[in-house]
Design an enzyme around this catalytic site. Structure first.
Site, PDB file in Angstrom:
ATOM      1  N   ARG A  30     -91.779 -24.522 -31.067  1.00  0.00           N
ATOM      2  CA  ARG A  30     -90.673 -25.603 -31.784  1.00  0.00           C
ATOM      3  C   ARG A  30     -89.804 -26.446 -30.507  1.00  0.00           C
ATOM      4  O   ARG A  30     -89.019 -27.221 -30.613  1.00  0.00           O
ATOM      5  CB  ARG A  30     -89.626 -24.892 -32.532  1.00  0.00           C
ATOM      6  CG  ARG A  30     -90.415 -24.752 -33.946  1.00  0.00           C
ATOM      7  CD  ARG A  30     -89.351 -23.590 -34.743  1.00  0.00           C
ATOM      8  NE  ARG A  30     -89.601 -22.376 -33.919  1.00  0.00           N
ATOM      9  CZ  ARG A  30     -89.234 -21.102 -34.198  1.00  0.00           C
ATOM     10  NH1 ARG A  30     -88.467 -20.992 -35.174  1.00  0.00           N
ATOM     11  NH2 ARG A  30     -89.430 -20.103 -33.403  1.00  0.00           N
ATOM     12  N   ARG A  39     -95.817 -29.668 -37.057  1.00  0.00           N
ATOM     13  CA  ARG A  39     -95.301 -28.399 -38.077  1.00  0.00           C
ATOM     14  C   ARG A  39     -94.803 -29.450 -39.237  1.00  0.00           C
ATOM     15  O   ARG A  39     -95.014 -28.931 -40.340  1.00  0.00           O
ATOM     16  CB  ARG A  39     -94.118 -27.947 -37.400  1.00  0.00           C
ATOM     17  CG  ARG A  39     -93.466 -26.602 -38.096  1.00  0.00           C
ATOM     18  CD  ARG A  39     -94.008 -25.598 -38.156  1.00  0.00           C
ATOM     19  NE  ARG A  39     -93.267 -24.582 -38.781  1.00  0.00           N
ATOM     20  CZ  ARG A  39     -93.288 -24.338 -40.086  1.00  0.00           C
ATOM     21  NH1 ARG A  39     -93.783 -25.277 -41.034  1.00  0.00           N
ATOM     22  NH2 ARG A  39     -92.567 -23.480 -40.479  1.00  0.00           N
ATOM     23  N   ASP A  76    -100.983 -16.893 -35.633  1.00  0.00           N
ATOM     24  CA  ASP A  76     -99.659 -15.670 -35.506  1.00  0.00           C
ATOM     25  C   ASP A  76    -100.144 -14.196 -35.780  1.00  0.00           C
ATOM     26  O   ASP A  76    -101.215 -14.148 -36.427  1.00  0.00           O
ATOM     27  CB  ASP A  76     -98.673 -16.145 -36.495  1.00  0.00           C
ATOM     28  CG  ASP A  76     -97.458 -15.663 -36.248  1.00  0.00           C
ATOM     29  OD1 ASP A  76     -97.031 -15.143 -34.989  1.00  0.00           O
ATOM     30  OD2 ASP A  76     -96.377 -15.934 -37.071  1.00  0.00           O
ATOM     31  N   TYR A 156     -94.580  -4.448 -38.874  1.00  0.00           N
ATOM     32  CA  TYR A 156     -94.254  -5.652 -39.854  1.00  0.00           C
ATOM     33  C   TYR A 156     -94.778  -5.135 -41.099  1.00  0.00           C
ATOM     34  O   TYR A 156     -94.075  -5.625 -42.246  1.00  0.00           O
ATOM     35  CB  TYR A 156     -94.886  -6.955 -39.311  1.00  0.00           C
ATOM     36  CG  TYR A 156     -94.260  -7.447 -38.072  1.00  0.00           C
ATOM     37  CD1 TYR A 156     -92.904  -8.435 -38.220  1.00  0.00           C
ATOM     38  CD2 TYR A 156     -94.321  -7.294 -36.839  1.00  0.00           C
ATOM     39  CE1 TYR A 156     -92.169  -8.921 -37.185  1.00  0.00           C
ATOM     40  CE2 TYR A 156     -93.874  -7.872 -35.828  1.00  0.00           C
ATOM     41  CZ  TYR A 156     -92.489  -8.680 -36.004  1.00  0.00           C
ATOM     42  OH  TYR A 156     -91.804  -9.191 -34.956  1.00  0.00           O
TER      43      TYR A 156
HETATM   44  O1  CP3 Z   1     -98.037 -20.269 -28.177  1.00  0.00           O
HETATM   45  C1  CP3 Z   1     -98.539 -19.119 -28.567  1.00  0.00           C
HETATM   46  O2  CP3 Z   1     -98.030 -18.100 -27.782  1.00  0.00           O
HETATM   47  C2  CP3 Z   1     -99.473 -18.886 -29.626  1.00  0.00           C
HETATM   48  C3  CP3 Z   1     -99.133 -18.927 -30.789  1.00  0.00           C
HETATM   49  C4  CP3 Z   1     -98.160 -17.261 -31.014  1.00  0.00           C
HETATM   50  C5  CP3 Z   1     -97.333 -17.479 -32.116  1.00  0.00           C
HETATM   51  N1  CP3 Z   1     -96.959 -16.338 -32.596  1.00  0.00           N
HETATM   52  C6  CP3 Z   1     -96.752 -18.520 -32.867  1.00  0.00           C
HETATM   53  C7  CP3 Z   1     -95.693 -18.654 -33.623  1.00  0.00           C
HETATM   54  C8  CP3 Z   1     -98.515 -16.036 -30.871  1.00  0.00           C
HETATM   55  C9  CP3 Z   1     -99.294 -15.411 -30.030  1.00  0.00           C
HETATM   56  C10 CP3 Z   1     -97.337 -15.345 -31.406  1.00  0.00           C
HETATM   57  C11 CP3 Z   1     -97.307 -13.737 -31.460  1.00  0.00           C
HETATM   58  C12 CP3 Z   1     -96.604 -13.313 -32.271  1.00  0.00           C
HETATM   59  N2  CP3 Z   1     -95.859 -13.513 -33.573  1.00  0.00           N
HETATM   60  C13 CP3 Z   1     -95.882 -11.756 -31.711  1.00  0.00           C
HETATM   61  C14 CP3 Z   1     -96.035 -11.116 -30.521  1.00  0.00           C
HETATM   62  C15 CP3 Z   1     -95.261 -11.750 -29.230  1.00  0.00           C
HETATM   63  C16 CP3 Z   1     -93.642 -11.430 -29.459  1.00  0.00           C
HETATM   64  O3  CP3 Z   1     -93.309 -12.492 -29.787  1.00  0.00           O
HETATM   65  O4  CP3 Z   1     -93.191 -10.296 -29.516  1.00  0.00           O
HETATM   66  C17 CP3 Z   1     -94.925 -11.719 -32.835  1.00  0.00           C
HETATM   67  C18 CP3 Z   1     -94.193 -10.413 -33.006  1.00  0.00           C
HETATM   68  C19 CP3 Z   1     -95.087 -12.468 -33.814  1.00  0.00           C
HETATM   69  C20 CP3 Z   1     -94.422 -12.398 -35.223  1.00  0.00           C
HETATM   70  C21 CP3 Z   1     -93.632 -13.857 -35.434  1.00  0.00           C
HETATM   71  N3  CP3 Z   1     -94.219 -15.138 -35.650  1.00  0.00           N
HETATM   72  C22 CP3 Z   1     -92.124 -13.781 -35.499  1.00  0.00           C
HETATM   73  C23 CP3 Z   1     -91.109 -12.669 -35.440  1.00  0.00           C
HETATM   74  C24 CP3 Z   1     -91.810 -15.041 -35.950  1.00  0.00           C
HETATM   75  C25 CP3 Z   1     -90.543 -15.596 -36.162  1.00  0.00           C
HETATM   76  C26 CP3 Z   1     -89.756 -15.790 -34.949  1.00  0.00           C
HETATM   77  C27 CP3 Z   1     -89.994 -17.269 -34.397  1.00  0.00           C
HETATM   78  O5  CP3 Z   1     -90.026 -17.555 -33.508  1.00  0.00           O
HETATM   79  O6  CP3 Z   1     -89.889 -18.082 -35.328  1.00  0.00           O
HETATM   80  C28 CP3 Z   1     -93.019 -15.822 -35.757  1.00  0.00           C
HETATM   81  C29 CP3 Z   1     -93.258 -17.184 -36.160  1.00  0.00           C
HETATM   82  C30 CP3 Z   1     -94.007 -18.046 -35.131  1.00  0.00           C
HETATM   83  N4  CP3 Z   1     -95.124 -17.875 -34.503  1.00  0.00           N
HETATM   84  C31 CP3 Z   1     -93.588 -19.728 -34.824  1.00  0.00           C
HETATM   85  C32 CP3 Z   1     -94.455 -19.671 -33.854  1.00  0.00           C
HETATM   86  C33 CP3 Z   1     -94.943 -21.204 -33.349  1.00  0.00           C
HETATM   87  C34 CP3 Z   1     -92.630 -20.098 -35.323  1.00  0.00           C
HETATM   88  C35 CP3 Z   1     -93.058 -20.866 -36.611  1.00  0.00           C
HETATM   89  C36 CP3 Z   1     -92.469 -22.090 -36.997  1.00  0.00           C
HETATM   90  O7  CP3 Z   1     -92.750 -23.216 -36.223  1.00  0.00           O
HETATM   91  O8  CP3 Z   1     -91.773 -22.328 -37.695  1.00  0.00           O
END
Ligand code: CP3
Length: 348
Positions: A30, A39, A76, A156
């Protein structure tokens, strides 16, 4: 360029190349206006992750802007439970939400046989990104596939949503170890299937995110973090001996040395709180280290960021090292600070 000469692959194979390769966790996201645009177009976050054309675009966006040494598959962590047939939704500003898995009936409903079919669009994204990197001239850029590690994915699933302490998951690990063992065993097998699908489609490196590994006491850390990771690394390496594995046992503290030695990962990711010199003393010299700039130092930028970057680079010189953050980039990160960070590391 010869594949073996890609900077990230060199570092992961134990070479202390300098300046070190750089990529950032959550580099697609974002903070990028072009990400927010697609998005909005996708509507639903799961649709974005499972529409290969859009997910490949999101993966490539930060490469075009910053020329990172690695692209990480845009997907994700909860997409693995989703592939197993577990419910998943995303609520605005809240992240992933799932039905809490609390009993044997919920576990029995998960179906490993669904995984290859369900993740086919994700594998197709991998395929498209490899083609896109070649077509757009990013010959030095390595494509990383990933999965959540079993313990973090289980956190999770059992909790049903994000948390700071995942009390329900930790309680199950202590209070109903038979059920928790079965869940971890299923996730271990499913992770191998999932990573294999990504590698077959063109992922050159795979990373295991164990974001909540450090919540466990030592005996359970061994059982639910070290043992499943060791199994995954062994089985992935049996099938794909040349594909490096990066492990990120976040918050693991002093356990990181044992994790590095026992699991057989090629690189370990260090979180923000880790002292890189201390980690260098307890991780074998041939194992690459990755990390660990505080994402908030990147938001701050300027001298504050420069000081932190130098504090990491100094002790890492002479070691196989990959520059990264200590956790994911946050949405309020100024794009110019990311460009400045890449320049700083390239000038090291
Ligand atoms: O750019 C990258 O690194 C590749 C894509 C990627 C995402 N999530 C995209 C994402 C990767 C490798 C992840 C890993 C991920 N996701 C982890 C492990 C790493 C860490 O952060 O600890 C975990 C725990 C998640 C679970 C997750 N996904 C959470 C807790 C959230 C909400 C928090 C947030 O930042 O919104 C997400 C959503 C998420 N994953 C988004 C993105 C781009 C945001 C969603 C959106 O665009 O609305």
């Amino acid at each position: 360029m010869d594949e073996r000469a890609k900077p990230l692959l060199q570092a992961l194979r134990g070479n202390a190349i300098w300046p070190p390769p750089i990529w950032l966790m959550r580099q697609a996201g974002r903070y990028l206006p072009e990400y927010r645009a697609i998005r909005g177009k996708a509507g639903d976050f799961i649709a974005l992750c499972t529409t290969p054309e859009l997910a490949a675009e999101a993966t490539l966006q930060p490469i075009r802007r910053f020329g990172f040494d690695a692209a990480i598959l845009f997907s994700d962590l909860p997409l693995l439970p989703w592939a197993l047939g577990h419910g998943l939704t995303y609520r605005e500003g809240e992240g992933p939400v799932m039905p809490p898995l609390r009993d044997a009936k919920a576990l029995a409903a998960l179906d490993r046989a669904r995984v290859p079919g369900a993740v086919a669009p994700i594998a197709e994204t991998v395929h498209r990104v490899r083609a896109g990197l070649a077509a757009e001239g990013f010959a030095d850029c390595t494509l990383i596939g990933f999965s959540g590690a079993p313990f973090t994915v289980a956190c999770y699933m059992v909790e049903g949503h994000g948390s700071h302490d995942f009390a329900a998951a930790r309680l199950m690990a202590h209070g109903d170890p038979t059920l928790f063992d079965q869940l971890i065993a299923l996730l271990t097998d499913a992770t191998i299937d999932y990573l294999s699908a990504q590698i077959d489609a063109g992922a050159e490196v795979v990373m295991l995110f164990d974001s909540w590994a450090g919540l466990l006491p030592p005996r359970l850390f061994r059982r639910y973090v070290v043992e499943p990771t060791t199994t995954i690394v062994r089985r992935v390496k049996q099938r794909y001996p040349n594909v490096p594995v990066i492990g990120f046992p976040r918050l693991a503290g002093a356990h990181i040395g044992g994790y590095a030695v026992e699991t057989g990962v090629d690189a370990v990711g260090m979180d923000t709180g880790m002292d890189v010199s201390g980690v260098a003393r307890i991780v074998p010299a041939a194992t690459a280290l990755q990390g660990n700039l505080d994402p908030m130092a990147l938001v701050a930028g300027g001298d504050a960021m420069r000081g932190e970057v130098n504090a990491i680079l100094g002790p890492m010189r002479g070691r196989p090292f990959v520059f990264n953050l200590g956790h994911g980039i946050v949405p309020q990160t100024p794009v110019e600070h990311v460009a400045a960070l890449v320049e700083l590391v390239r000038a090291a």
